[in-house]
Design an enzyme around this catalytic site. Structure first.
Site, PDB file in Angstrom:
ATOM      1  N   SER A 253       0.849  -1.198   0.000  1.00 41.56           N
ATOM      2  CA  SER A 253       0.000   0.000   0.000  1.00 41.56           C
ATOM      3  C   SER A 253       0.878   1.238   0.000  1.00 41.56           C
ATOM      4  O   SER A 253       2.097   1.149   0.059  1.00 41.56           O
ATOM      5  CB  SER A 253      -0.905   0.001   1.222  1.00 41.56           C
ATOM      6  OG  SER A 253      -0.143   0.237   2.383  1.00 41.56           O
ATOM      7  N   LYS A 254       0.224   2.383  -0.042  1.00 42.24           N
ATOM      8  CA  LYS A 254       0.971   3.651  -0.166  1.00 42.24           C
ATOM      9  C   LYS A 254       1.998   3.831   0.935  1.00 42.24           C
ATOM     10  O   LYS A 254       3.031   4.456   0.724  1.00 42.24           O
ATOM     11  CB  LYS A 254       0.025   4.868  -0.159  1.00 42.24           C
ATOM     12  CG  LYS A 254      -1.180   4.732  -1.044  1.00 42.24           C
ATOM     13  CD  LYS A 254      -2.417   4.346  -0.229  1.00 42.24           C
ATOM     14  CE  LYS A 254      -3.022   3.061  -0.770  1.00 42.24           C
ATOM     15  NZ  LYS A 254      -3.672   2.193   0.171  1.00 42.24           N
ATOM     16  N   ARG A 255       1.686   3.304   2.117  1.00 44.59           N
ATOM     17  CA  ARG A 255       2.619   3.535   3.206  1.00 44.59           C
ATOM     18  C   ARG A 255       3.943   2.792   2.995  1.00 44.59           C
ATOM     19  O   ARG A 255       4.879   2.949   3.759  1.00 44.59           O
ATOM     20  CB  ARG A 255       1.985   3.152   4.554  1.00 44.59           C
ATOM     21  CG  ARG A 255       1.879   1.669   4.810  1.00 44.59           C
ATOM     22  CD  ARG A 255       1.003   1.352   6.012  1.00 44.59           C
ATOM     23  NE  ARG A 255       0.530  -0.019   5.959  1.00 44.59           N
ATOM     24  CZ  ARG A 255       1.195  -1.050   6.458  1.00 44.59           C
ATOM     25  NH1 ARG A 255       2.345  -0.868   7.061  1.00 44.59           N
ATOM     26  NH2 ARG A 255       0.716  -2.271   6.342  1.00 44.59           N
ATOM     27  N   HIS A 256       4.008   1.936   1.978  1.00 43.04           N
ATOM     28  CA  HIS A 256       5.252   1.226   1.690  1.00 43.04           C
ATOM     29  C   HIS A 256       6.088   1.941   0.633  1.00 43.04           C
ATOM     30  O   HIS A 256       7.011   1.375   0.080  1.00 43.04           O
ATOM     31  CB  HIS A 256       4.946  -0.191   1.210  1.00 43.04           C
ATOM     32  CG  HIS A 256       4.297  -1.039   2.261  1.00 43.04           C
ATOM     33  ND1 HIS A 256       2.989  -1.438   2.179  1.00 43.04           N
ATOM     34  CD2 HIS A 256       4.768  -1.527   3.426  1.00 43.04           C
ATOM     35  CE1 HIS A 256       2.684  -2.149   3.251  1.00 43.04           C
ATOM     36  NE2 HIS A 256       3.747  -2.217   4.023  1.00 43.04           N
TER      37      HIS A 256
END
Length: 491
Positions: A253-256
């Site tokens: 996800s974006k947090r990665h």
RNA sequence: GGCCCCUUGGUCAAGCGGUUAAGACACCGGCCUUUCACGCCGGUAACAGGGGUUCGAGUCCCCUAGGGGUCACCA
């Protein structure tokens, strides 16, 4: 022999994800290997979330990677239209067929009714499954209600016994108990088909022979098979490719960090590198080769070598590959690539493309990402405005720093040829005459010429910089030392 | 939670009943060298656990554990 037809069917609700890109790549490789066709189909029945921009971005992402398709919304074909939003009449025809045959029925339960059923199921601690309340409605009456404009969805009658078997080319035979499925919705109350229905109709009508897609769809497959059976259609071959996971083994996800093709592009990754990396994430050639041109993978690619287990993606390996591809790339192409940056455009107002290419040629072996190239090229086009702090302490603050630079200055001033050979010879001669190591002359020189402690070979740098600029920069460094020593004394 | 899939070093992975269990990235040494990269040489590091089957199991079967997916009028 039946012709091979595969498809990539993204829903245009966001950017092209690397997982999607890999699915597209595998489909592409499969089609190219077997001389089949790749169909691109936009699954945009979710009118609330689908956007034209996303669709555009996905097509651009694929094109940038070099994945081409034979039929699609932008190029047509014999099985169009290739946008689900333009196929409503087709879906409705088959929906009607299922209603007529009794394989499906209208359901008038409201969202509230269903929410109540779910709540009750939870209270009783059992699995929720639709009660099939509308299954027993009188058909003529149901039809009347629909005609009068009452909102209704269409549900498929799912057998309550038996099992549905998915024959998967990657996973083997997977069985699902029908009793675990309820009469799921195949058409929404607004008349549009749900995913499971549309995908079956399209894959069949588009004569898709192999459905190669991500593993998240495996659990949906029995539902789709039930629809094929209700419509009396033959099944395509299924192949479910495992997921790509983030480094912490969770869903990407974006947090990665970067997850879309577009983001990787902006960070300075080359399409060849991303393609090469993605190809090896889940597929293996069986050899110990890691660097591949996709075109060389085509003759080798098949589903037997596709891995069943999820793969964690490793940015460092991708970056390593990217460095390799940058060092191998034509300098002309790299120069054009970095010209997209305003900073580089500014350089070319007072310099030539030819010079930029020469510089790129010199520095590309050390770059990992495209922006590294800009950084490494900067001192060829911009004045040296400061010196690396540690470097200055080490090379500009010694008692003999001034003499060493003076020696460099003499070498550069005296050398009329100003070639790699002449410079190196002259400098080494000078060093031995002074009874110092060549390195003692080189380190301060590098700092003076580039402002940095590391660079390509210093003679290459000097030649590209040209005699005048070299002399100027050495003098500038001597001035700097002078200034600093003065400051030092004042303190 | 139900169902389904998966499980070889930190990561990608080879292996398809008998191997000293490849290779790559990363990491650690060394070499090369004007620095940094590159390159070269070497090193640390793995069959999730437990039961079977078999003369023999990383490879086949079962169980457990862990991870992932899916259970929408999203796709």
């Amino acid at each position: 022999m039946k012709s091979i037809r595969v498809r990539f069917a993204p829903s245009p609700t966001g950017a092209l994800h690397i997982g999607g890109a890999r699915t597209a790549l595998f489909n592409w490789l499969y089609a190219r290997h077997y001389g089949g066709n790749l169909v691109l189909r936009l699954e945009d029945t979710d009118t609330g979330r689908s956007t034209q921009d996303s669709a555009q971005g996905i097509l651009e992402g694929l094109s940038w990677l070099g994945i081409d398709w034979d039929e699609g919304p932008d190029k047509g074909g014999n099985y169009g239209p290739y946008r689900q939003s333009q196929r409503l009449d087709i879906y409705q025809k088959y929906l009607q067929e299922l209603i007529d045959s009794g394989a499906a029925y209208y359901c008038f339960c409201s969202t509230q009714d269903l929410a109540a059923e779910k709540a009750r199921a939870r209270e009783e601690g059992c699995e929720y499954r639709y009660s099939r309340r509308c299954d027993s409605l009188d058909r003529a009456e149901a039809l009347q209600r629909v005609k009068s404009g009452e909102a209704a969805v269409i549900r498929l009658r799912v057998p309550s016994t038996g099992t549905t078997r998915v024959d998967d080319l990657i996973r083997g035979e997977v069985e699902f108990a029908n009793s675990l499925m309820d009469d799921f919705i195949i058409a929404k109350s607004d008349g549009w088909p749900t995913y499971n229905f549309a995908v079956v109709v399209d894959d069949h009508l588009m004569a898709i022979s192999h459905v190669i897609r991500a593993e998240e769809h495996l659990s949906n497959t029995p539902r789709q098979i039930l629809i094929y059976q209700a419509l009396n259609w033959p099944l395509p071959q299924f192949a479910h490719v495992s997921m790509i996971l983030a480094p912490d083994r969770s869903k990407l996800s974006k947090r990665h960090g970067a997850t879309s093709v577009q983001e990787f592009r902006e960070l300075g990754y080359l399409p060849q590198a991303l393609l090469n990396y993605l190809a090896l994430l889940g597929w293996s050639s069986g050899t110990d080769q890691d660097l591949w041109d996709v075109n060389d993978i085509i003759p080798l690619f098949n589903l037997d070598h596709v891995s069943r287990s999820a793969a964690v993606y490793d940015l460092e390996k991708l970056t390593w590959m990217n460095g390799y591809y940058i060092s191998q790339a034509q300098s002309e192409l790299l120069a054009e690539e970095i010209m997209r940056a305003d900073r580089v455009k500014a350089w070319l107002s007072s310099s030539t493309m030819g010079h930029l290419i020469e510089v790129v040629e010199l520095i590309k072996g050390r770059a990992k990402l495209i922006p590294d190239l800009i950084d490494a090229a900067a001192y060829f086009f911009e004045p040296v405005s400061g010196y690396d702090e540690k470097g200055a302490k080490k090379h500009f603050a010694r008692e003999n720093s001034m003499e060493l630079l003076q020696a460099d200055l003499e070498v550069f001033s005296a050398d009329q040829d100003f070639t790699l050979q002449s410079l190196e010879t002259a400098l080494r001669n000078k060093a031995s005459a002074l009874n110092v190591k060549a390195a003692d002359l080189i380190h301060p020189l590098r700092l003076a010429l580039t402002g940095r402690t590391n660079s390509p070979g210093i003679f290459e740098v000097a030649v590209l910089l040209g005699r005048d600029r070299c002399i100027e920069r050495i003098k500038q460094a001597m001035g700097w030392i002078d200034q600093n020593q003065a400051n030092h004394r004042l303190q």
